[in-house]
Scaffold this motif. Structure first.
Motif, PDB file in Angstrom:
ATOM      1  N   GLN A   1       1.352  -7.838  -1.938  1.00  0.00           N
ATOM      2  CA  GLN A   1       1.815  -6.458  -2.070  1.00  0.00           C
ATOM      3  C   GLN A   1       0.723  -5.588  -2.679  1.00  0.00           C
ATOM      4  OE1 GLN A   1       5.033  -5.194  -1.206  1.00  0.00           O
ATOM      5  NE2 GLN A   1       4.137  -3.196  -1.648  1.00  0.00           N
ATOM      6  N   LEU A   2       0.160  -6.034  -3.806  1.00  0.00           N
ATOM      7  CA  LEU A   2      -0.864  -5.235  -4.485  1.00  0.00           C
ATOM      8  C   LEU A   2      -2.126  -5.094  -3.657  1.00  0.00           C
ATOM      9  CD1 LEU A   2      -0.344  -6.628  -8.085  1.00  0.00           C
ATOM     10  CD2 LEU A   2       0.158  -4.293  -7.292  1.00  0.00           C
ATOM     11  N   THR A   3      -2.532  -6.176  -3.000  1.00  0.00           N
ATOM     12  CA  THR A   3      -3.733  -6.108  -2.170  1.00  0.00           C
ATOM     13  C   THR A   3      -3.519  -5.152  -1.005  1.00  0.00           C
ATOM     14  OG1 THR A   3      -4.309  -8.386  -2.786  1.00  0.00           O
ATOM     15  CG2 THR A   3      -5.404  -7.457  -0.844  1.00  0.00           C
ATOM     16  N   ALA A   4      -2.359  -5.237  -0.350  1.00  0.00           N
ATOM     17  CA  ALA A   4      -2.069  -4.340   0.773  1.00  0.00           C
ATOM     18  C   ALA A   4      -2.041  -2.886   0.310  1.00  0.00           C
ATOM     19  CB  ALA A   4      -0.744  -4.714   1.429  1.00  0.00           C
TER      20      ALA A   4
ATOM     21  N   GLU B   1      -4.629   2.311   0.322  1.00  0.00           N
ATOM     22  CA  GLU B   1      -5.158   3.445  -0.429  1.00  0.00           C
ATOM     23  C   GLU B   1      -6.645   3.645  -0.147  1.00  0.00           C
ATOM     24  OE1 GLU B   1      -4.989   4.828  -5.021  1.00  0.00           O
ATOM     25  OE2 GLU B   1      -3.156   4.136  -4.054  1.00  0.00           O
ATOM     26  N   ASN B   2      -7.395   2.556  -0.096  1.00  0.00           N
ATOM     27  CA  ASN B   2      -8.830   2.669   0.185  1.00  0.00           C
ATOM     28  C   ASN B   2      -9.107   3.099   1.625  1.00  0.00           C
ATOM     29  OD1 ASN B   2     -10.567   2.106  -2.155  1.00  0.00           O
ATOM     30  ND2 ASN B   2      -9.381   0.219  -2.258  1.00  0.00           N
ATOM     31  N   PHE B   3      -8.209   2.784   2.550  1.00  0.00           N
ATOM     32  CA  PHE B   3      -8.351   3.241   3.929  1.00  0.00           C
ATOM     33  C   PHE B   3      -8.022   4.728   4.036  1.00  0.00           C
ATOM     34  CE2 PHE B   3      -8.275  -0.379   7.226  1.00  0.00           C
ATOM     35  CZ  PHE B   3      -8.996  -1.228   6.408  1.00  0.00           C
ATOM     36  N   GLY B   4      -7.299   5.257   3.039  1.00  0.00           N
ATOM     37  CA  GLY B   4      -6.942   6.668   3.055  1.00  0.00           C
ATOM     38  C   GLY B   4      -5.871   7.012   4.069  1.00  0.00           C
TER      39      GLY B   4
ATOM     40  N   VAL C   1       4.200  -0.252   2.434  1.00  0.00           N
ATOM     41  CA  VAL C   1       4.187  -1.681   2.713  1.00  0.00           C
ATOM     42  C   VAL C   1       5.219  -2.371   1.829  1.00  0.00           C
ATOM     43  CG1 VAL C   1       2.346  -2.168   1.034  1.00  0.00           C
ATOM     44  CG2 VAL C   1       2.692  -3.720   2.980  1.00  0.00           C
ATOM     45  N   SER C   2       5.852  -3.389   2.375  1.00  0.00           N
ATOM     46  CA  SER C   2       6.735  -4.247   1.579  1.00  0.00           C
ATOM     47  C   SER C   2       6.507  -5.686   2.025  1.00  0.00           C
ATOM     48  CB  SER C   2       8.208  -3.851   1.732  1.00  0.00           C
ATOM     49  OG  SER C   2       8.628  -4.036   3.065  1.00  0.00           O
ATOM     50  N   VAL C   3       6.700  -6.593   1.091  1.00  0.00           N
ATOM     51  CA  VAL C   3       6.383  -8.001   1.326  1.00  0.00           C
ATOM     52  C   VAL C   3       7.590  -8.861   0.974  1.00  0.00           C
ATOM     53  CG1 VAL C   3       4.952  -9.916   0.512  1.00  0.00           C
ATOM     54  CG2 VAL C   3       3.929  -7.667   0.852  1.00  0.00           C
ATOM     55  N   GLN C   4       7.850  -9.857   1.797  1.00  0.00           N
ATOM     56  CA  GLN C   4       8.858 -10.862   1.488  1.00  0.00           C
ATOM     57  C   GLN C   4       8.236 -12.230   1.746  1.00  0.00           C
ATOM     58  OE1 GLN C   4      12.616 -10.608   3.529  1.00  0.00           O
ATOM     59  NE2 GLN C   4      13.357 -12.500   2.621  1.00  0.00           N
ATOM     60  N   VAL C   5       8.460 -13.167   0.832  1.00  0.00           N
ATOM     61  CA  VAL C   5       7.919 -14.514   0.957  1.00  0.00           C
ATOM     62  C   VAL C   5       9.060 -15.509   0.861  1.00  0.00           C
ATOM     63  CG1 VAL C   5       6.316 -16.211   0.002  1.00  0.00           C
ATOM     64  CG2 VAL C   5       5.746 -13.784  -0.105  1.00  0.00           C
ATOM     65  N   GLU C   6       9.059 -16.485   1.743  1.00  0.00           N
ATOM     66  CA  GLU C   6      10.033 -17.579   1.722  1.00  0.00           C
ATOM     67  C   GLU C   6       9.284 -18.887   1.862  1.00  0.00           C
ATOM     68  OE1 GLU C   6      13.949 -15.673   3.878  1.00  0.00           O
ATOM     69  OE2 GLU C   6      12.447 -16.640   5.154  1.00  0.00           O
TER      70      GLU C   6
ATOM     71  N   ARG D   1      -4.067  -5.373   7.969  1.00  0.00           N
ATOM     72  CA  ARG D   1      -3.635  -6.777   7.897  1.00  0.00           C
ATOM     73  C   ARG D   1      -4.822  -7.684   7.617  1.00  0.00           C
ATOM     74  NH1 ARG D   1      -2.634  -8.513  13.316  1.00  0.00           N
ATOM     75  NH2 ARG D   1      -4.876  -8.778  13.190  1.00  0.00           N
ATOM     76  N   ASP D   2      -5.899  -7.528   8.378  1.00  0.00           N
ATOM     77  CA  ASP D   2      -7.077  -8.389   8.220  1.00  0.00           C
ATOM     78  C   ASP D   2      -7.686  -8.265   6.825  1.00  0.00           C
ATOM     79  OD1 ASP D   2      -6.653  -9.120  10.857  1.00  0.00           O
ATOM     80  OD2 ASP D   2      -8.311  -7.901  11.645  1.00  0.00           O
ATOM     81  N   ALA D   3      -7.804  -7.047   6.333  1.00  0.00           N
ATOM     82  CA  ALA D   3      -8.400  -6.844   5.005  1.00  0.00           C
ATOM     83  C   ALA D   3      -7.487  -7.390   3.909  1.00  0.00           C
ATOM     84  CB  ALA D   3      -8.683  -5.356   4.777  1.00  0.00           C
ATOM     85  N   THR D   4      -6.195  -7.205   4.059  1.00  0.00           N
ATOM     86  CA  THR D   4      -5.254  -7.715   3.057  1.00  0.00           C
ATOM     87  C   THR D   4      -5.332  -9.234   2.997  1.00  0.00           C
ATOM     88  OG1 THR D   4      -3.777  -5.815   3.314  1.00  0.00           O
ATOM     89  CG2 THR D   4      -2.825  -7.830   2.385  1.00  0.00           C
TER      90      THR D   4
END
Length: 174
Positions: free
Chosen positions: A80-83, A88-91, A96-101, A141-144
């Motif tokens: 979440q934080l990386t995305a 933000e850096n891409f401007g 974004v929201s993240v779910q992990v299972e 996606r790739d950068a995250t």
């Protein structure tokens, strides 16, 4: 934090790490200690103390996170934080929201069957929304995935070193 604020905050750090690679090296730690009984412990992570316990399926009460919850939570938080930072850096204007299972078989950790101990599968579902084109979304996606520490640690499994120290008790027992 505004788009320019994060870039302004990170720029001197990036410059420092490029000119002095040793400044980028750090060790992060967590410490576990016994708590009330064999099913619970306290874990100091960063500036916070967390209670953890065995999963209900392994004898815990279900009132605190189990270690699997903490692992999946670490992946969710890092992703979440990386995305968010990448966006933000891409401007770009995106949310974004993240779910992990994760799937595991408790028979392994309980020692009642010859099945793997730990997660057999982990699913990271990221929802990106906003007015962004598919190429930008793919770049996000790739950068995250590239810059997410926990994701990369799970994908490119590091070696784990273990050291056990046995101390004698007051009665001379080990």
């Amino acid at each position: 934090m505004a788009d320019s604020d994060l870039r302004e905050t990170q720029q001197p750090l990036k410059e420092k790490y490029e000119s002095d690679p040793e400044a980028a090296q750090l060790t992060i730690s967590a410490t576990g200690d016994e708590a009330a009984d064999a099913t619970t412990c306290s874990v100091e992570v960063g500036q916070a103390m967390y209670e953890a316990e065995l999963h209900e399926g392994a004898g815990g009460s279900g009132t605190a996170a189990c270690s699997g919850d903490l692992l999946l939570g670490a992946l969710a938080a890092c992703s979440q934080l990386t995305a968010q930072a990448v966006i933000e850096n891409f401007g770009v204007d995106a949310d974004v929201s993240v779910q992990v299972e994760g799937d595991l078989d408790l028979r392994g950790t309980m020692g009642v069957a010859d099945v793997p101990v730990g997660f057999q599968d982990i699913r990271l579902d990221v929802t990106l929304s906003g007015d962004i084109d598919p190429e930008t979304a793919a770049s996000i996606r790739d950068a995250t995935e590239r810059f997410c520490v926990v994701y990369q640690t799970l994908v490119e499994t590091p070696g784990v070193e273990t050291e056990w120290t046995f101390e004698e008790s007051a009665e001379g027992e080990i």
